[in-house]
Design a protein around this motif. Structure first.
Motif, PDB file in Angstrom:
ATOM      1  N   CYS A  97      44.089  44.274  37.878  1.00  0.00           N
ATOM      2  CA  CYS A  97      44.282  45.300  38.915  1.00  0.00           C
ATOM      3  C   CYS A  97      45.679  45.898  38.796  1.00  0.00           C
ATOM      4  CB  CYS A  97      44.114  44.694  40.309  1.00  0.00           C
ATOM      5  SG  CYS A  97      42.433  44.176  40.655  1.00  0.00           S
ATOM      6  N   MET A  98      45.767  47.209  38.981  1.00  0.00           N
ATOM      7  CA  MET A  98      47.066  47.861  38.830  1.00  0.00           C
ATOM      8  C   MET A  98      47.644  48.254  40.185  1.00  0.00           C
ATOM      9  SD  MET A  98      46.026  51.663  37.410  1.00  0.00           S
ATOM     10  CE  MET A  98      44.504  52.441  38.039  1.00  0.00           C
ATOM     11  N   CYS A 144      31.103  41.798  38.075  1.00  0.00           N
ATOM     12  CA  CYS A 144      31.405  42.183  39.446  1.00  0.00           C
ATOM     13  C   CYS A 144      32.057  41.046  40.222  1.00  0.00           C
ATOM     14  CB  CYS A 144      30.136  42.647  40.150  1.00  0.00           C
ATOM     15  SG  CYS A 144      28.863  41.405  40.151  1.00  0.00           S
ATOM     16  N   ALA A 145      32.855  41.429  41.226  1.00  0.00           N
ATOM     17  CA  ALA A 145      33.501  40.447  42.095  1.00  0.00           C
ATOM     18  C   ALA A 145      32.521  40.089  43.209  1.00  0.00           C
ATOM     19  CB  ALA A 145      34.784  41.030  42.680  1.00  0.00           C
ATOM     20  N   GLU A 167      39.972  47.019  39.294  1.00  0.00           N
ATOM     21  CA  GLU A 167      39.805  47.922  40.429  1.00  0.00           C
ATOM     22  C   GLU A 167      40.292  49.297  39.999  1.00  0.00           C
ATOM     23  OE1 GLU A 167      42.474  47.464  43.727  1.00  0.00           O
ATOM     24  OE2 GLU A 167      41.232  48.612  45.090  1.00  0.00           O
ATOM     25  N   MET A 208      37.134  42.509  31.079  1.00  0.00           N
ATOM     26  CA  MET A 208      37.898  41.430  30.469  1.00  0.00           C
ATOM     27  C   MET A 208      39.173  41.946  29.788  1.00  0.00           C
ATOM     28  SD  MET A 208      37.105  38.425  31.172  1.00  0.00           S
ATOM     29  CE  MET A 208      35.967  38.075  32.524  1.00  0.00           C
ATOM     30  N   ALA A 262      25.649  43.804  36.875  1.00  0.00           N
ATOM     31  CA  ALA A 262      25.708  42.434  37.387  1.00  0.00           C
ATOM     32  C   ALA A 262      26.677  41.566  36.595  1.00  0.00           C
ATOM     33  CB  ALA A 262      24.317  41.810  37.365  1.00  0.00           C
ATOM     34  N   LYS A 263      26.875  41.916  35.345  1.00  0.00           N
ATOM     35  CA  LYS A 263      27.684  41.024  34.492  1.00  0.00           C
ATOM     36  C   LYS A 263      29.169  41.131  34.749  1.00  0.00           C
ATOM     37  CE  LYS A 263      24.075  40.486  31.231  1.00  0.00           C
ATOM     38  NZ  LYS A 263      23.243  41.312  30.393  1.00  0.00           N
ATOM     39  N   VAL A 322      35.196  48.083  41.887  1.00  0.00           N
ATOM     40  CA  VAL A 322      35.659  46.939  41.093  1.00  0.00           C
ATOM     41  C   VAL A 322      34.639  46.587  40.012  1.00  0.00           C
ATOM     42  CG1 VAL A 322      36.224  44.471  41.159  1.00  0.00           C
ATOM     43  CG2 VAL A 322      37.040  45.985  42.987  1.00  0.00           C
ATOM     44  N   VAL A 350      47.275  40.484  40.476  1.00  0.00           N
ATOM     45  CA  VAL A 350      45.834  40.240  40.389  1.00  0.00           C
ATOM     46  C   VAL A 350      45.353  40.681  39.009  1.00  0.00           C
ATOM     47  CG1 VAL A 350      43.616  40.613  41.493  1.00  0.00           C
ATOM     48  CG2 VAL A 350      45.713  40.843  42.828  1.00  0.00           C
ATOM     49  N   TRP A 357      34.541  43.845  36.763  1.00  0.00           N
ATOM     50  CA  TRP A 357      35.336  42.751  36.239  1.00  0.00           C
ATOM     51  C   TRP A 357      35.514  42.857  34.724  1.00  0.00           C
ATOM     52  CZ3 TRP A 357      37.879  40.480  39.898  1.00  0.00           C
ATOM     53  CH2 TRP A 357      38.728  39.434  39.546  1.00  0.00           C
TER      54      TRP A 357
END
Lengths: 491, 491
Positions: free
Chosen positions: B34-35, B89-90, B168, B158, B86-87, B154, B31, B156
């Motif tokens: 994500c680690m 997030c999943a 995450e 880049m 907001a910029k 989480v 993913v 998001w």
């Protein structure tokens, strides 16, 4: 909100819902089907976690952490598992919100921030974990791989109940890999034993160990070993499961190892889990019309001390005595709370700790100071005893052990009373109507299982590990059967 | 994959990435961003959790658990917080997958299973928690409310890096509610102190305590208290933050209480968190070109014992000695591993534990048995010592303490060497180029902060708690300034 609970005999389900909220265990949240676990409820979960984690480590397991999200393509890889879970999962499709151009102060999903591949919020982690194990396992030297994860998972349940069935819940999931089939089966059975030991020794909740029938088996498993408990309303609760997964996931994710003999072979797998559902089981095994009843080994507060006083001076004299007592009890590893709040009367405090299931309550007043006594009340039987202050430590130690044993014995007795051995379908229906486990012969077919469920709402909870071989006939079809299985209505 | 790491002097970033993977701490997953935290890395996190959790409880906090999802409308309620998160997030938009009618064996999002309201996977939990607190707080008697949550969140991101910045991550988030402003500020500062104490006493990582400038402050906070550490490459790491939130969330979610005087007032809030990012900080504070270096207080294995033997018989004789030693060390609370695998040679084992940063290594061979000796090597300085077997317990106890102290002192010395006090912008640029913290006067404006960042990539890490009032001029604009602040390039 009234302090009194609906009586269990009147409406068991309502009693349960009220108890969970009033005893400060959990409540529904603003998110459909997701609960908030309140500090008192979470403290019980922490106690459960601590014991289970110790038991997992003693049996050679290590903790790790895998991603919350499972890419859709991994989810598809193991067919049965995907089928079993695809219908009830939360799907992430976008990775950004933006200001809504049409509604000031509102946000909307940014249509440009669509994921190339959707992500499923894990309903269970076999797929993401086995995709990872592929990189970890090359040789027999890498086996066995014995890993556990404490995590949150999400299953989009339509009808939810606090602890018993929630969209998000907390659990642990063990995922192990082995070189041989027999080693994997041994592992799966070992974890069933660990769960049973935890349920009985810590939760004081008796369980039947058994194996699931085909239709109740975990999606993707070859065998599911279960522990089944009986709740006070006569319904069974599946309290923990351990799965022998065969080579299904190894094949789906191409996880092979080089054996000692130099051959490439697929590894053998297990997975096993228990969840916050156990708290529901704990409640429905021991609690009463007055509120929660907790076994001492899992009670966040084992002993509460309530001072009975008039005025500052009396409180001070009592506190002096109590502070020594608190220290001495803590030295013995007993968790104690001295509730000296002056904003509540003793009666209100008594009611609160009764509702919250604190196993032992000590009251101490002015006269006790004069007499060198204390009043000790136990939550399970409501018995009260006045004892000398010098005896209090050993008295409390013994009492906590006694309460733990008494709760287990009561639950054993209840289960005995509500386990019926039947020989025909008339008896079967009567026994199911009474409630509890029904031990009956079954012809081994899914069709019969379905029909019995249709007629009675009862399902096969398990084929007990200790079921004896005996000659018999199926209660429904009259076809031959060699073993009794356990039926019940279930949560 | 080579066993050797890229040298730090050659490419620090590459060294870090290789170390995390080769020392078995974590790896990237299927993913994006994500680690997977591997067992050895997770064992470090568990040690951190145990200490922090104890410290939180000692300061009166309780754990609880709130939902993973935040409905979009709650997310919108606190404007600054929403803007801040907001910029990245999943977003869950659907609750079901179904068989794709166009591609056999594939799943697709069921278009009929669209949520009425989108759910954001929590990037932080202020919104869902304050929406809950509304139901929990009525009176001053309900305050303070001191709650902590261990959870996954989480964001998001880049550009991600294992532990330092992942989509995450695991963390704890404290959320407290108070009757007065001063009590909330005291709480926020107390948690900054707890974090600093943890960083220095357990991680052996010195930190500067300070307050963030306006532009670096948490979205929705009135003040952000931070602990800032210095990594070996001269970059700063924000290691933990504690926020005084004023009444922002209480107002956004309408959380009022009746004061002792009977008035309705908004409550005062704090929140505070540290995350798995701390493991990145731990690595970049102590480790070297040979691998991980762990402070004993957080090392999953504090002592490893490697037998040097030829043949079964020698191993047996050594094992007999070692088994007693292991028992004695464990009695002292020291975690020991006896590595008697016959599939690896001693040299390979030495290299493995060096890479994994085990603080103390004991080697014992046939000659040691004859002489009654052992060879003890410490990971931090590579010093070896032959000692008598009867002295081993106290020697190891002292050694572990010594290593803990030595690591902290080395880090303190490094920070001293890389903290430069400057008086003009030429010096400033030179110091930033050298790396480390730069103590400089600043005119207090965001504009100047931005320009300095543009010219040098350095940001204000904090205004240190112990900064003295002094007359000075801003390094960039020459405008008056009364306090030095700490600049650095940062992770």
């Amino acid at each position: 909100m009234s302090k009194h609970l609906t009586k269990r005999a009147v409406d068991y389900s309502k009693w349960y819902n009220e108890l969970v909220v009033k005893a400060d265990l959990a409540e529904n949240s603003a998110v459909r089907g997701c609960m908030v676990i309140k500090p008192y409820g979470f403290a019980i979960w922490e106690k459960m976690q601590a014991e289970l984690d110790r038991m997992f480590k003693e049996t050679g397991h290590q903790n790790a952490y895998f991603p919350l999200f499972v890419p859709k393509s991994l989810f598809e890889a193991e067919e049965k598992n995907a089928e079993g879970f695809a219908k009830e999962c939360a799907v992430v499709t976008h990775y950004r919100l933006q200001n809504d151009p049409e509604k000031e102060g509102k946000l909307r999903v940014d249509p440009e921030a669509k994921l190339e591949e959707e992500l499923v919020v894990r309903p269970t982690s076999e797929a993401i974990i086995w995709n990872t194990y592929k990189g970890w396992i090359q040789s027999y030297r890498d086996l066995p791989l014995l890993i556990n994860q404490w995590a949150n998972v999400v299953r989009w349940e339509m009808r939810t109940r606090l602890f018993l069935r929630t969209a998000e819940f907390l659990w642990q999931e063990g995922h192990t890999a082995h070189a041989t089939k027999s080693e994997a089966i041994t592992e799966a059975k070992q974890m069933q034993d660990v769960y049973a030991e935890f349920a009985e020794s810590f939760m004081a909740m008796p369980v039947v160990k058994g194996v699931k029938s085909d239709s109740e088996r975990f999606a993707g498993a070859e065998d599911t070993y279960t522990i089944e408990a009986l709740m006070q309303d006569g319904k069974a609760l599946q309290a923990g499961t351990s799965h022998f997964l065969g080579q299904n996931f190894a094949e789906a994710f191409d996880v092979k190892f080089t054996s000692k003999e130099g051959k490439q072979e697929y590894v053998w797998a297990t997975s096993w889990g228990v969840s916050t559902r156990l708290i529901g089981g704990l409640i429905m095994t021991h609690s009463d019309d007055n509120g929660l009843v907790l076994p001492p080994k899992l009670a966040p507060i084992q002993v509460v001390i309530v001072p009975i006083y008039k005025g500052e001076e009396q409180l001070e004299a009592i506190s002096e005595k109590v502070n020594v007592l608190v220290k001495d009890l803590r030295k013995k590893g007993i968790s104690v709370k001295f509730d000296n709040r002056d904003t509540f009367r003793p009666g209100a405090k008594f009611a609160e700790y009764e509702l919250k299931g604190v196993p032992v309550r000590i009251a101490i007043g002015n006269r006790d100071l004069e007499n060198g006594t204390l009043e000790i009340a136990r939550r399970d039987t409501f018995e009260k005893q006045t004892i000398n202050q010098e005896d209090v430590i050993s008295y409390v130690e013994n009492l906590l052990e006694d309460i733990q044993k008494n709760l287990f014995q009561k639950a054993i007795d209840y289960r005995k009373e509500y386990t019926t051995v039947v020989s025909d379908f008339k008896e079967f229906k009567k026994a199911i109507k009474k409630g509890g486990f029904v031990s009956a012969h079954w012809d081994g077919t899914e069709e019969t299982e379905d029909r019995i469920k249709e007629y009675t709402k009862a399902t096969i909870r398990c084929i007990p590990n200790d079921a004896k071989e005996e000659v018999g006939v199926c209660v429904l079809t009259g076809k031959p059967s060699s073993k009794r299985v356990l039926f019940a209505k279930a949560y």
